[in-house]
Design an enzyme around this catalytic site. Structure first.
Site, mmCIF file in Angstrom:
data_model
loop_
_atom_site.group_PDB
_atom_site.id
_atom_site.type_symbol
_atom_site.label_atom_id
_atom_site.label_comp_id
_atom_site.label_asym_id
_atom_site.label_seq_id
_atom_site.Cartn_x
_atom_site.Cartn_y
_atom_site.Cartn_z
ATOM 1 N N ILE A 38 -2.423 6.068 -6.314
ATOM 2 C CA ILE A 38 -2.072 6.274 -4.898
ATOM 3 C C ILE A 38 -0.555 6.182 -4.750
ATOM 4 O O ILE A 38 0.052 5.187 -5.150
ATOM 5 C CB ILE A 38 -2.794 5.229 -4.015
ATOM 6 N N ASP A 39 0.054 7.233 -4.212
ATOM 7 C CA ASP A 39 1.512 7.219 -4.071
ATOM 8 C C ASP A 39 1.931 6.466 -2.793
ATOM 9 O O ASP A 39 1.096 6.082 -1.988
ATOM 10 C CB ASP A 39 2.086 8.642 -4.134
#
Lengths: 81, 414
Positions: A38-39
């Site tokens: 997840i960025d």
């Protein structure tokens, strides 16, 4: 006030909506960045969604400390208490 | 040294008359209208003077995954759908990413995202403005998303020249290949501006047709009763390739991109030069660029938006560039069918122009009931026009934009 299990389930739904990850993959020991990929942009979206859903405040400076799903669940549980 | 020859090896599109190239082409030959009354609540809520438009026939959200779509403005969604189709169509399996570039245009960019974010800010405060807002609203969003999707690392460019943007992208792609900066460039244009604000703004400048009681008959280029353009949406994409690169992999080549040009009127911010001088220079420059004589030209996909003031100067420009030979040239005004896709129009019309050369068949113009006597063009109506079956043939695609932008591409049979 929600139980840990309820918070985990609710958070998993938010993660699924944002990233398409299976809710079953969102486990307490999983790292948002290392395991779930997840960025930072998705993370901020998840945080804001979680604030709405659990009616808590998660300050921006706190987000970097939420490394695992468990960190987030525990933070939300404590904030609700 | 001879300039590198550039060929077209892949096509993609999502438009009001087809969600992919085969459907678009079938309908363009048949002659259908993509316009319809808008059913959105905001039409009545804001008392919009125009209550119809030409929506994409297949929503991009039907093609992309939910998670993909969520992170893209609608304009970028259209771009990715069209670019993926063009890329698949090209059959390219492996390529040096440093020799693959993108030139993807838009007229307005992420207008939905920008205005949604403004609404969110006012209604819910700054914390609720999505973190993806900036990458979604930026006009280079479509180019960046296509570059990311295909792994194109030689550069991602965004020509922005209003309604000439899509055709200018063809020009940029051509230059990149000729300069040796890329072997393959995915070019195109995307637009998604069917939102109450742009409709209100285009209405205010009297650019849109107000034939609310007859959406399908509203876009009528060259007709004496034309009264404005019809807003469309979607994207077109083409794979441009250095000829030697295409030949080496045994590619199916649709046509040669023989010449391109861009000029500016330097006359008025919105009105076209009444004599079409800037457009004439663009036509002549594209023909010079492709070593094309007027007699080589058999077909023009005209800009022809259906506005009272716009269609005539384009005729003057064509007359100046092609002379008496213009009487022999089949002209198609495909905006009669799909409306005006703004920054995407030049790309979609380049797809149609390429197919016209490849199949030697020009698509039809609809709604031309009483041709304006001041525009005596040989317009394709009723049935598609057969282009010469033998020999080398050339077609031109014109696009003009507010700001005085003129872009022309010349496409030649191979």
């Amino acid at each position: 006030m929600a139980s840990t299990e309820e918070i985990l389930a609710g958070l998993a739904e938010i993660v699924n909506a944002e990233t398409g990850l299976d809710v079953a993959d969102v486990q307490m020991d999983k790292s948002f960045t290392e395991d779930l990929d997840i960025d930072s942009i998705s993370m901020m979206t998840i945080v804001v969604e979680a604030e709405d859903k659990f009616e808590v405040k998660i300050p921006d400076e706190e987000v970097k400390n939420l490394k695992t799903v468990g960190d987030a669940v525990n933070f939300i549980a404590a904030a609700q208490a | 040294m001879m300039a590198r020859k550039v060929v077209i090896t892949g096509l993609g599109a999502t438009t009001p008359i087809g969600g992919d190239v085969p459907t678009l082409w079938e309908n363009a030959l048949k002659g259908v209208s993509g316009a319809a009354t808008l059913t959105d609540s905001w039409v009545e809520e804001y008392h919009l003077p125009v209550t119809f438009a030409a929506r994409a026939s297949v929503p991009a959200t039907d093609v992309l995954s939910r998670v993909e779509a969520k992170r893209m403005d609608p304009s970028t969604q259209f771009a990715v759908v069209a670019a993926r189709e063009a890329w698949k169509d090209s059959g390219i399996e492996e390529i040096d990413r440093n020799k693959l570039a993108v030139a993807f245009a838009t007229g307005i960019g992420g207008v939905w995202t920008l205005l949604d974010a403004w609404d969110t800010l006012r209604e819910k405060g700054p914390r609720r403005v999505l973190p993806m807002t900036v990458p979604m609203l930026m006009p280079n969003g479509p180019a960046a998303a296509v570059s990311l999707d295909l792994g194109a690392a030689a550069g991602a460019h965004t020509p922005v020249s209003a309604c000439a943007s899509g055709t200018e992208a063809m020009h940029v792609g051509m230059e990149l290949i000729r300069a040796g900066k890329a072997d393959v460039v995915v070019v195109g244009g995307a637009e998604a501006a069917i939102h109450p604000m742009p409709i209100a703004a285009f209405s205010s400048m009297q650019a849109l047709s107000r034939s609310n009681d007859n959406p399908q008959g509203a876009s009528r280029p060259y007709d004496i009763d034309r009264n404005g353009f019809v807003m469309g949406e979607g994207a077109g994409a083409l794979v441009l390739e250095a000829e030697e690169h295409a030949l080496a992999r045994g590619a199916r080549i649709y046509a040669e991109l023989a010449g391109t040009s861009v000029t500016a009127d330097a006359y008025h911010i919105t009105a076209p030069d009444p004599q079409g001088l800037g457009a004439t220079r663009a036509l002549k420059a594209a023909m010079f660029d492709g070593l094309i004589q007027p007699e080589d030209v058999v077909h023009v996909n005209a800009h022809a938006t259906s506005t009272p003031v716009g269609d005539k100067p384009e005729y003057s420009a064509l007359k100046a560039a092609l002379g008496d030979h213009l009487d022999n040239v089949w002209v198609s005004a495909t905006k009669s069918q799909m409306g005006h896709l703004l920054g995407a129009s030049g790309a979609v019309e380049s797809v149609l122009t390429t197919l016209a050369i490849y199949h030697r068949l020009a698509p039809v113009t609809i709604n031309l009931d009483n041709q304006d006597p001041d525009i005596p063009l040989k317009v394709v109506t009723g049935e598609p026009a057969k282009l010469p079956a033998e020999g080398s043939i050339v077609a031109l695609n014109n696009s003009f934009g507010f700001g005085g932008h003129n872009a022309v591409v010349a496409i030649r049979s191979v």
